[in-house]
Design a protein around this motif. Structure first.
Motif, PDB file in Angstrom:
ATOM      1  N   VAL A  24       1.030  -1.263  -0.249  1.00 34.41           N
ATOM      2  CA  VAL A  24      -0.244  -0.239  -0.048  1.00 34.41           C
ATOM      3  C   VAL A  24       0.219   1.327  -0.251  1.00 34.41           C
ATOM      4  N   ALA A  25       1.570   1.319   0.834  1.00 36.00           N
ATOM      5  CA  ALA A  25       2.683   2.227   0.709  1.00 36.00           C
ATOM      6  C   ALA A  25       3.381   2.673  -1.323  1.00 36.00           C
ATOM      7  N   ALA A  26       3.954   1.611  -1.092  1.00 31.85           N
ATOM      8  CA  ALA A  26       4.431   1.768  -2.354  1.00 31.85           C
ATOM      9  C   ALA A  26       3.789   2.215  -3.114  1.00 31.85           C
ATOM     10  N   ALA A  27       2.541   2.002  -3.798  1.00 33.86           N
ATOM     11  CA  ALA A  27       1.828   2.021  -4.623  1.00 33.86           C
ATOM     12  C   ALA A  27       1.117   3.313  -4.674  1.00 33.86           C
ATOM     13  N   LEU A  28       1.222   3.994  -3.267  1.00 35.25           N
ATOM     14  CA  LEU A  28       0.029   5.669  -2.994  1.00 35.25           C
ATOM     15  C   LEU A  28       1.725   6.200  -2.682  1.00 35.25           C
ATOM     16  N   THR A  29       2.977   5.770  -2.826  1.00 37.60           N
ATOM     17  CA  THR A  29       4.379   7.305  -3.286  1.00 37.60           C
ATOM     18  C   THR A  29       4.390   6.821  -4.797  1.00 37.60           C
ATOM     19  N   LEU A  30       4.543   5.882  -5.098  1.00 36.38           N
ATOM     20  CA  LEU A  30       4.949   6.120  -7.065  1.00 36.38           C
ATOM     21  C   LEU A  30       3.445   6.523  -7.761  1.00 36.38           C
ATOM     22  N   GLY A  31       1.950   6.292  -7.280  1.00 36.48           N
ATOM     23  CA  GLY A  31       0.969   7.242  -7.684  1.00 36.48           C
ATOM     24  C   GLY A  31       1.001   8.171  -7.247  1.00 36.48           C
ATOM     25  N   VAL A  32       1.575   8.987  -6.213  1.00 39.07           N
ATOM     26  CA  VAL A  32       1.174   9.920  -5.886  1.00 39.07           C
ATOM     27  C   VAL A  32       2.646  11.100  -6.266  1.00 39.07           C
ATOM     28  N   THR A  33       3.874  10.500  -6.782  1.00 44.05           N
ATOM     29  CA  THR A  33       4.460  10.612  -7.266  1.00 44.05           C
ATOM     30  C   THR A  33       4.670  11.015  -8.700  1.00 44.05           C
ATOM     31  N   GLN A  34       4.412   9.545  -9.220  1.00 46.16           N
ATOM     32  CA  GLN A  34       3.700  10.358 -10.802  1.00 46.16           C
ATOM     33  C   GLN A  34       3.238  10.989 -10.955  1.00 46.16           C
ATOM     34  N   ILE A  35       1.985  11.596 -10.489  1.00 49.69           N
ATOM     35  CA  ILE A  35       1.088  12.807 -10.802  1.00 49.69           C
ATOM     36  C   ILE A  35       2.042  13.515 -10.488  1.00 49.69           C
ATOM     37  N   LEU A  36       2.349  13.608  -9.462  1.00 48.37           N
ATOM     38  CA  LEU A  36       3.718  14.891  -9.378  1.00 48.37           C
ATOM     39  C   LEU A  36       4.332  15.628  -9.621  1.00 48.37           C
ATOM     40  N   HIS A  37       4.981  13.830 -10.915  1.00 51.86           N
ATOM     41  CA  HIS A  37       6.281  14.536 -11.999  1.00 51.86           C
ATOM     42  C   HIS A  37       6.385  13.416 -13.126  1.00 51.86           C
ATOM     43  N   ALA A  38       6.677  13.930 -14.066  1.00 53.06           N
ATOM     44  CA  ALA A  38       6.287  12.893 -15.349  1.00 53.06           C
ATOM     45  C   ALA A  38       8.441  11.792 -15.757  1.00 53.06           C
ATOM     46  N   GLN A  39       8.265  10.787 -14.905  1.00 53.04           N
ATOM     47  CA  GLN A  39       9.803  10.404 -15.447  1.00 53.04           C
ATOM     48  C   GLN A  39      10.718  10.258 -16.409  1.00 53.04           C
ATOM     49  N   THR A  40      11.665  10.256 -16.505  1.00 56.87           N
ATOM     50  CA  THR A  40      11.748  10.510 -17.755  1.00 56.87           C
ATOM     51  C   THR A  40      13.268   9.516 -17.689  1.00 56.87           C
ATOM     52  N   VAL A  41      13.167   8.684 -18.821  1.00 57.99           N
ATOM     53  CA  VAL A  41      14.484   7.834 -18.810  1.00 57.99           C
ATOM     54  C   VAL A  41      15.618   8.665 -19.335  1.00 57.99           C
ATOM     55  N   PRO A  42      16.638   8.565 -19.480  1.00 59.15           N
ATOM     56  CA  PRO A  42      17.563   8.093 -18.139  1.00 59.15           C
ATOM     57  C   PRO A  42      16.815   8.521 -17.173  1.00 59.15           C
ATOM     58  N   PHE A  43      17.230   8.616 -16.247  1.00 58.02           N
ATOM     59  CA  PHE A  43      16.953   9.602 -15.131  1.00 58.02           C
ATOM     60  C   PHE A  43      17.417  10.561 -15.242  1.00 58.02           C
ATOM     61  N   ALA A  44      16.779  11.364 -14.993  1.00 55.46           N
ATOM     62  CA  ALA A  44      17.266  12.792 -14.547  1.00 55.46           C
ATOM     63  C   ALA A  44      16.877  13.989 -13.204  1.00 55.46           C
ATOM     64  N   SER A  45      16.218  13.235 -12.454  1.00 55.67           N
ATOM     65  CA  SER A  45      16.420  13.646 -10.885  1.00 55.67           C
ATOM     66  C   SER A  45      15.188  12.399 -10.525  1.00 55.67           C
ATOM     67  N   PRO A  46      15.479  13.495  -8.754  1.00 53.60           N
ATOM     68  CA  PRO A  46      15.752  12.344  -7.633  1.00 53.60           C
ATOM     69  C   PRO A  46      13.932  11.115  -8.018  1.00 53.60           C
ATOM     70  N   ALA A  47      13.285  11.955  -8.124  1.00 57.25           N
ATOM     71  CA  ALA A  47      11.459  11.356  -8.118  1.00 57.25           C
ATOM     72  C   ALA A  47      11.465  10.347  -9.052  1.00 57.25           C
ATOM     73  N   ASP A  48      12.646  10.434 -10.155  1.00 56.48           N
ATOM     74  CA  ASP A  48      12.658   9.310 -11.447  1.00 56.48           C
ATOM     75  C   ASP A  48      13.092   8.113 -10.636  1.00 56.48           C
ATOM     76  N   TYR A  49      13.933   7.963  -9.799  1.00 54.15           N
ATOM     77  CA  TYR A  49      14.245   7.073  -8.468  1.00 54.15           C
ATOM     78  C   TYR A  49      13.559   6.483  -7.899  1.00 54.15           C
ATOM     79  N   VAL A  50      12.714   7.890  -7.254  1.00 52.25           N
ATOM     80  CA  VAL A  50      11.361   7.155  -6.272  1.00 52.25           C
ATOM     81  C   VAL A  50      10.290   6.503  -7.210  1.00 52.25           C
ATOM     82  N   ILE A  51      10.344   6.695  -8.220  1.00 57.84           N
ATOM     83  CA  ILE A  51       8.687   6.584  -8.816  1.00 57.84           C
ATOM     84  C   ILE A  51       9.690   4.751  -9.400  1.00 57.84           C
ATOM     85  N   GLU A  52      10.385   4.699  -9.533  1.00 53.61           N
ATOM     86  CA  GLU A  52      10.924   3.406  -9.947  1.00 53.61           C
ATOM     87  C   GLU A  52      11.168   2.197  -8.936  1.00 53.61           C
ATOM     88  N   GLY A  53      11.872   3.567  -7.602  1.00 50.62           N
ATOM     89  CA  GLY A  53      12.032   2.742  -6.516  1.00 50.62           C
ATOM     90  C   GLY A  53      11.129   1.990  -5.889  1.00 50.62           C
TER      91      GLY A  53
END
Length: 189
Positions: A24-53
């Protein structure tokens, strides 16, 4: 834990019992972070790592959580081979998806093609596992029947919602986690 305390009467959470909460905690973190930040690959910010992690953590926690669901429901009857098959397919699907996701997290860019090829079969197994899992949960009772009935729709809904999709997984495991905790408490009594 006291060395003389029986494992059956211990109130300390075990890894399988905590797995739904971690999912639950990981899915919430993933969902909220994805709503607030569009992930880029290769990773360019800490939020990219938060999403994948968070995604990798969710996938691993969901494997342990589905095993916990199986463990508390199987002895009471109604779970049977259908439930075992559902748990196996669901868990295997998550495990296959976890390999390229974890590799991407560690590398900071897409997993090599041979590992990326695990993603599609993993999603197919995940989806295939939801149907027998739903049947077993519906027949067994501790999972509310309306929740069991909609389990097969969770992954398609997750995919349809895009960035907010992991919130569906968080809600699913929150409800299933309560079911696991209640069934475990009943077994202890």
């Amino acid at each position: 834990m006291d060395a003389t305390a029986s494992p059956r009467t211990s109130t300390a959470p075990t890894a399988p019992a905590a797995a739904p909460a971690v999912a639950v905690a990981a899915a919430l973190t993933l969902g909220v972070t994805q709503i607030l930040h569009a992930q880029t690959v290769p990773f360019a910010s800490p939020a990219d790592y938060v999403i994948e992690g968070a995604y990798a953590l969710y996938l691993v926690a969901a494997v342990v959580a589905v095993l916990a669901l199986r463990r508390v429901h199987r002895p009471a009857g109604g779970w049977g081979r259908i439930g075992d098959a559902g748990a196996l397919l669901y868990g295997l699907g998550h495990a296959l998806v976890a390999v390229p996701v974890t590799t991407t997290f560690l590398l900071g860019h897409d997993a090599p093609d041979p590992l990326g090829a695990l993603f599609v079969p993993g999603i197919a197994l995940w989806m295939a596992g939801l149907v027998p899992l739903a049947i077993a949960c519906f027949r067994h009772g501790p999972v509310p029947r309306p929740v069991a009935a909609v389990l097969p729709a969770t992954l398609p809904l997750t995919m349809a919602l895009g960035a907010a999709g992991p919130l569906v997984e968080a809600l699913t495991w929150a409800v299933l986690g309560v079911s696991i905790a209640r069934a475990a408490r009943r077994r202890v009594r």
